[in-house]
Motif scaffolding. Structure first.
Motif, mmCIF file in Angstrom:
data_model
loop_
_atom_site.group_PDB
_atom_site.id
_atom_site.type_symbol
_atom_site.label_atom_id
_atom_site.label_comp_id
_atom_site.label_asym_id
_atom_site.label_seq_id
_atom_site.Cartn_x
_atom_site.Cartn_y
_atom_site.Cartn_z
ATOM 1 N N ALA A 165 0.837 -1.200 0.000
ATOM 2 C CA ALA A 165 0.000 0.000 0.000
ATOM 3 C C ALA A 165 0.874 1.254 0.000
ATOM 4 N N LEU A 166 1.932 1.255 0.786
ATOM 5 C CA LEU A 166 2.851 2.394 0.822
ATOM 6 C C LEU A 166 3.405 2.673 -0.569
ATOM 7 N N GLU A 167 3.867 1.645 -1.224
ATOM 8 C CA GLU A 167 4.422 1.792 -2.573
ATOM 9 C C GLU A 167 3.373 2.370 -3.535
ATOM 10 N N LEU A 168 2.167 1.822 -3.499
ATOM 11 C CA LEU A 168 1.114 2.289 -4.401
ATOM 12 C C LEU A 168 0.621 3.691 -4.038
ATOM 13 N N PHE A 169 0.512 3.998 -2.750
ATOM 14 C CA PHE A 169 0.072 5.335 -2.337
ATOM 15 C C PHE A 169 1.077 6.394 -2.778
ATOM 16 N N ILE A 170 2.361 6.073 -2.728
ATOM 17 C CA ILE A 170 3.385 7.020 -3.190
ATOM 18 C C ILE A 170 3.307 7.158 -4.706
ATOM 19 N N GLN A 171 3.188 6.042 -5.373
ATOM 20 C CA GLN A 171 3.184 6.020 -6.839
ATOM 21 C C GLN A 171 1.930 6.672 -7.427
ATOM 22 N N ASN A 172 0.747 6.305 -6.925
ATOM 23 C CA ASN A 172 -0.514 6.738 -7.521
ATOM 24 C C ASN A 172 -1.280 7.744 -6.682
ATOM 25 N N GLY A 173 -0.805 8.019 -5.484
ATOM 26 C CA GLY A 173 -1.541 8.848 -4.553
ATOM 27 C C GLY A 173 -2.531 8.003 -3.778
ATOM 28 N N TYR A 174 -2.859 8.466 -2.598
ATOM 29 C CA TYR A 174 -3.802 7.735 -1.754
ATOM 30 C C TYR A 174 -5.162 7.632 -2.443
ATOM 31 N N ASP A 175 -5.653 8.760 -2.929
ATOM 32 C CA ASP A 175 -6.967 8.762 -3.574
ATOM 33 C C ASP A 175 -6.958 7.997 -4.890
ATOM 34 N N GLY A 176 -5.816 7.890 -5.525
ATOM 35 C CA GLY A 176 -5.708 7.200 -6.809
ATOM 36 C C GLY A 176 -5.435 5.706 -6.704
ATOM 37 N N THR A 177 -5.407 5.187 -5.492
ATOM 38 C CA THR A 177 -5.141 3.761 -5.270
ATOM 39 C C THR A 177 -6.370 3.111 -4.650
ATOM 40 N N SER A 178 -6.772 2.000 -5.221
ATOM 41 C CA SER A 178 -7.925 1.267 -4.673
ATOM 42 C C SER A 178 -7.437 0.049 -3.890
ATOM 43 N N LEU A 179 -8.290 -0.428 -3.015
ATOM 44 C CA LEU A 179 -7.967 -1.664 -2.295
ATOM 45 C C LEU A 179 -7.843 -2.838 -3.268
ATOM 46 N N ARG A 180 -8.596 -2.789 -4.353
ATOM 47 C CA ARG A 180 -8.492 -3.829 -5.372
ATOM 48 C C ARG A 180 -7.066 -3.887 -5.931
ATOM 49 N N GLU A 181 -6.463 -2.710 -6.182
ATOM 50 C CA GLU A 181 -5.088 -2.667 -6.696
ATOM 51 C C GLU A 181 -4.094 -3.231 -5.675
ATOM 52 N N VAL A 182 -4.301 -2.904 -4.424
ATOM 53 C CA VAL A 182 -3.424 -3.435 -3.370
ATOM 54 C C VAL A 182 -3.548 -4.954 -3.342
ATOM 55 N N ALA A 183 -4.775 -5.446 -3.361
ATOM 56 C CA ALA A 183 -5.009 -6.895 -3.325
ATOM 57 C C ALA A 183 -4.388 -7.578 -4.545
#
Length: 190
Positions: A19-37
């Motif tokens: 999640a940290l990696e994706l939140f930095i890369q795409n932003g918190y609002d731009g990252t879904s739980l589906r993407e994390v999963a």
């Protein structure tokens, strides 16, 4: 936490790291739980087993920074605070914060999301950390000159780290670290 191979020890830690990696890369609002999963190769239900919401993941990441502050405070409470002890603390804090640079980047790039995250337990812990630092800096047994130097040197560490990506983007991280350490030493010089 990681094992000998550098892999997170628990699914909870793996979720936080991805999640940290994706939140930095795409932003918190731009990252879904589906993407994390998907990145983890698990279902969203597996995420919900560990975290009730995306906000809970963000809060858990934020609390990693709280641990750095609490650890620093524990080290300072071992006896009387001096400029030398404060300087050693900031030196080690700089190393710790550098090793957690991603969380600092997360804060820089997602400030609005963090401003929305307020819980009583978090706010109380945040206030406690700030109050304990204030108490150290308000200790009248230390000369005012030393306390001001201590406060300014903490600001130098925070400013150097927070501005790294934006203001000093072309500089190497080690070069900025060396310059921040030098600024702290200058500030703490008697």
């Amino acid at each position: 936490m990681s094992n000998a191979a550098g892999q997170p020890d628990t699914m909870r830690e793996r979720i936080l790291d991805v999640a940290l990696e994706l939140f930095i890369q795409n932003g918190y609002d731009g990252t879904s739980l589906r993407e994390v999963a998907e990145r983890l190769g698990v279902t969203k239900a597996a995420l919900y087993y560990h975290f009730a919401s995306k906000d809970d993941i963000l809060m858990a990441l934020h609390l990693r920074l709280h641990e750095l502050g609490k650890d620093a405070l524990r080290r300072l409470t071992d006896g009387h605070v001096t400029l030398a002890k404060w300087g050693a603390l900031l030196d080690s804090l700089l190393d710790e914060m550098r090793s957690h640079r991603e969380i600092i980047l997360l804060h820089e790039r997602n400030q609005a999301a963090f401003e929305k995250l307020h819980r009583k337990d978090h706010d109380a812990e945040h206030e406690d950390i700030q109050d304990r630092f204030r108490q150290i800096l308000a200790d009248a047994s230390l000369p005012l000159r030393d306390r001001v130097k201590m406060a300014c040197s903490l600001g130098a560490v925070m400013g150097g780290l927070l501005m790294f990506g934006d203001a000093f983007g072309q500089a190497q991280e080690s070069q900025v670290d060396d310059l921040v350490r030098s600024a702290v030493k200058d500030l703490l010089r008697r």
